[in-house]
Design a protein around this motif. Structure first.
Motif, mmCIF file in Angstrom:
data_model
loop_
_atom_site.group_PDB
_atom_site.id
_atom_site.type_symbol
_atom_site.label_atom_id
_atom_site.label_comp_id
_atom_site.label_asym_id
_atom_site.label_seq_id
_atom_site.Cartn_x
_atom_site.Cartn_y
_atom_site.Cartn_z
ATOM 1 N N ASP A 7 57.072 35.354 26.185
ATOM 2 C CA ASP A 7 55.998 34.392 26.463
ATOM 3 C C ASP A 7 54.730 35.103 26.945
ATOM 4 N N LEU A 8 54.906 36.098 27.826
ATOM 5 C CA LEU A 8 53.753 36.794 28.382
ATOM 6 C C LEU A 8 53.045 37.642 27.319
ATOM 7 N N ASP A 9 53.804 38.256 26.451
ATOM 8 C CA ASP A 9 53.187 39.015 25.357
ATOM 9 C C ASP A 9 52.348 38.100 24.473
ATOM 10 N N TYR A 10 52.894 36.927 24.165
ATOM 11 C CA TYR A 10 52.135 35.979 23.338
ATOM 12 C C TYR A 10 50.869 35.521 24.069
ATOM 13 N N ALA A 11 51.017 35.221 25.365
ATOM 14 C CA ALA A 11 49.861 34.782 26.146
ATOM 15 C C ALA A 11 48.772 35.855 26.151
ATOM 16 N N ALA A 12 49.187 37.111 26.347
ATOM 17 C CA ALA A 12 48.210 38.200 26.395
ATOM 18 C C ALA A 12 47.474 38.361 25.069
ATOM 19 N N SER A 13 48.142 37.991 23.982
ATOM 20 C CA SER A 13 47.526 38.165 22.663
ATOM 21 C C SER A 13 46.438 37.132 22.373
ATOM 22 N N ILE A 14 46.421 36.033 23.110
ATOM 23 C CA ILE A 14 45.458 34.967 22.818
ATOM 24 C C ILE A 14 44.502 34.672 23.971
ATOM 25 N N ARG A 24 36.358 30.979 37.358
ATOM 26 C CA ARG A 24 37.235 31.957 37.999
ATOM 27 C C ARG A 24 38.498 31.262 38.486
ATOM 28 N N GLY A 25 39.619 31.933 38.329
ATOM 29 C CA GLY A 25 40.896 31.351 38.704
ATOM 30 C C GLY A 25 41.730 30.955 37.510
ATOM 31 N N ARG A 26 41.128 30.914 36.324
ATOM 32 C CA ARG A 26 41.900 30.652 35.112
ATOM 33 C C ARG A 26 42.656 31.926 34.709
ATOM 34 N N ILE A 27 43.735 31.709 33.970
ATOM 35 C CA ILE A 27 44.599 32.823 33.586
ATOM 36 C C ILE A 27 43.934 33.650 32.487
ATOM 37 N N THR A 28 43.857 34.957 32.704
ATOM 38 C CA THR A 28 43.283 35.886 31.744
ATOM 39 C C THR A 28 44.379 36.733 31.105
ATOM 40 N N LYS A 29 43.985 37.536 30.139
ATOM 41 C CA LYS A 29 44.912 38.504 29.556
ATOM 42 C C LYS A 29 45.457 39.425 30.640
ATOM 43 N N GLY A 30 44.589 39.852 31.545
ATOM 44 C CA GLY A 30 45.026 40.737 32.623
ATOM 45 C C GLY A 30 46.068 40.108 33.525
ATOM 46 N N ALA A 31 45.939 38.814 33.784
ATOM 47 C CA ALA A 31 46.928 38.131 34.620
ATOM 48 C C ALA A 31 48.288 38.098 33.930
ATOM 49 N N SER A 32 48.289 37.865 32.629
ATOM 50 C CA SER A 32 49.544 37.857 31.880
ATOM 51 C C SER A 32 50.195 39.237 31.885
ATOM 52 N N LEU A 33 49.391 40.277 31.659
ATOM 53 C CA LEU A 33 49.916 41.643 31.704
ATOM 54 C C LEU A 33 50.430 41.991 33.104
ATOM 55 N N ASP A 115 36.270 37.404 44.621
ATOM 56 C CA ASP A 115 35.867 37.720 43.244
ATOM 57 C C ASP A 115 35.301 39.127 43.095
ATOM 58 N N ASN A 116 35.770 40.068 43.903
ATOM 59 C CA ASN A 116 35.301 41.443 43.740
ATOM 60 C C ASN A 116 35.981 42.095 42.537
ATOM 61 N N ALA A 117 35.535 43.285 42.194
ATOM 62 C CA ALA A 117 35.924 43.913 40.921
ATOM 63 C C ALA A 117 37.385 44.329 40.860
ATOM 64 N N GLU A 118 38.098 44.307 41.975
ATOM 65 C CA GLU A 118 39.510 44.715 41.967
ATOM 66 C C GLU A 118 40.460 43.553 41.687
ATOM 67 N N ILE A 119 39.974 42.330 41.824
ATOM 68 C CA ILE A 119 40.839 41.164 41.731
ATOM 69 C C ILE A 119 41.068 40.784 40.273
ATOM 70 N N ILE A 120 42.343 40.657 39.907
ATOM 71 C CA ILE A 120 42.713 40.226 38.559
ATOM 72 C C ILE A 120 42.900 38.711 38.514
ATOM 73 N N LEU A 121 43.563 38.157 39.524
ATOM 74 C CA LEU A 121 43.738 36.710 39.615
ATOM 75 C C LEU A 121 43.833 36.310 41.072
ATOM 76 N N ALA A 122 43.064 35.295 41.463
ATOM 77 C CA ALA A 122 43.096 34.785 42.831
ATOM 78 C C ALA A 122 43.293 33.283 42.808
ATOM 79 N N ASN A 123 43.887 32.779 43.866
ATOM 80 C CA ASN A 123 44.073 31.339 44.027
ATOM 81 C C ASN A 123 42.772 30.737 44.539
#
Length: 392
Positions: A7-14, A24-33, A115-123
């Motif tokens: 599932d995560l591989d598929y999510a990362a692909s799209i 900000r806060g939506r799921i990105t490719k980076g969050a899936s990875l 939202d600094n440059a190190e954060i991949i996903l935050a609540n």
């Protein structure tokens, strides 16, 4: 695991690498990875990647329900590859470690500035306990009220002593009692003061120095009800001056430093302490002013150093309990006496910054092997479709 990873591989692909700032806060490719990396790290860890669980099921054939039933080093390779995929993605997506605020402030900036440059996903969810603190929120309000029995906001000396080294990379000595407590703190990893509040440290302009000591001359509400000699600093920005200060801090789910450490841990289990593993750990250490790990470490020695680094770098980010569990170290670390400090002002009484301490056991804790897997309610077991976890 296979289902989740698929599932995560598929999510990362799209999924996109980023969203506009108002999303900000939506799921990105980076969050899936990132989630894939964490899943595979746990799957490769000793609690699951084994033919011998901490306790066997009543029918050993059912051990497959709680572990793989085999050890396979290729699971660690998959975990290493997944962590490396996060690092590679980050380099192309503009995600990077914070390194431009100074070695004594880089770490704090990561959790203090949204939202600094190190954060991949935050609540980004706003609720009364997270963004708009109330008198019922002890983590935000320990400055202005008695702690009472709220030890959840009091780090232990056991943790401080076992985790934090001196800034030159050597271990700190902690005899049972000494009269140079302030000097000991001043020698430690800069991340201590950006994570944990200790007696005598400067908090902010409004609060000055923390007072967590006993006896004549006691000042400040911080001391009331304190058991361990410490309070939480992380997640409480410098602008918080008291109970009426609004707090707007995002609790992040994934940030880049975790995946340097995931990569180092996994790679070491496959190849030993190779240069790539060293580089990953040292990158995290360097941004907080800590020297590189010593060369020539064995696989076992490097493993212990990575575990220690995770304890420091990822403190209060919902990792420590689960790391100890997946490493099968809970019986060792969470079992037995836990230490705090009794702190007293040195003479003369007019000197506010020199203190002596006495280590003492404030609590005896228990972790038994059956606690690695929680119990199922008896009424569910009686329905006949699941079996009870071992030891319950």
């Amino acid at each position: 695991i296979q289902f989740i990873v698929q599932d995560l591989d598929y999510a990362a692909s799209i999924l996109p690498d980023t969203y506009p700032s108002n999303m900000r806060g939506r799921i990105t490719k980076g969050a899936s990875l990132s989630l894939k990396s964490r899943v595979l790290l746990y799957a490769a860890s000793p609690l699951y990647n084994t033919d011998a669980p901490p306790l066997s099921m009543s029918d050993p054939a059912n051990n497959r329900l709680i572990c793989y039933g085999t050890y396979d080093v290729s699971r660690w390779q998959k975990a290493a590859d997944a962590a490396k995929a996060v690092l590679d993605w980050a380099s192309s997506a503009g995600v990077h470690l914070i390194t431009d605020q100074g070695v004594d402030k880089n770490y704090r900036y990561v959790w203090e500035i949204n939202d600094n440059a190190e954060i991949i996903l935050a609540n980004k969810h706003a609720d009364k306990d997270h963004r708009t603190p109330s008198p019922g929120n002890p983590i935000r309000y320990w400055l202005d009220r008695s702690l009472g029995g709220l030890q959840g906001v009091q780090p232990t000396h056991s943790f401080v002593e076992s985790m934090y080294d001196k800034r030159d990379g050597t271990s700190q000595s902690w005899p049972d009692e000494a009269d140079n407590l302030s000097e000991k703190y001043a020698e430690l990893d800069y991340r201590l003061g950006q994570t944990i509040g200790y007696n005598g440290m400067y908090w902010n302009q409004a609060r000055g120095n923390l007072a967590i000591y006993r006896g004549p001359g006691l000042v400040g509400p911080q001391s009331v009800g304190n058991t361990t000699g410490y309070v939480i600093k992380k997640w409480i920005p410098d602008y918080v001056t008291g109970g009426g200060t609004p707090v707007d801090i995002d609790f992040f789910r994934y940030r880049l430093a975790e995946f340097y450490l995931n990569y180092a841990e996994s790679l070491n289990e496959v190849k030993g302490a190779v240069p790539e593993a060293y580089n990953a750990v040292n990158t995290v250490r360097a941004r907080s002013g800590m020297p590189p790990l010593p060369l020539g470490l064995t696989k076992e020695e490097f493993r212990e150093r990575v575990r220690k680094e995770r304890g420091i770098e990822l403190a209060y980010e919902n990792h420590r309990w689960w790391d100890l569990r997946r490493w099968r170290m809970s019986e060792e670390v969470l079992n037995g006496p836990f230490y705090g400090l009794k702190i007293y002002k040195n003479q003369p009484e007019t000197d506010p910054l020199t203190f002596r301490y006495e280590k003492y056991v404030f609590e005896q804790r228990v972790f038994k092997p059956n606690m690695y897997h929680y119990f199922f309610p008896v009424k569910e077991i009686n329905l006949g479709y699941i079996v009870q976890n071992p030891g319950w």
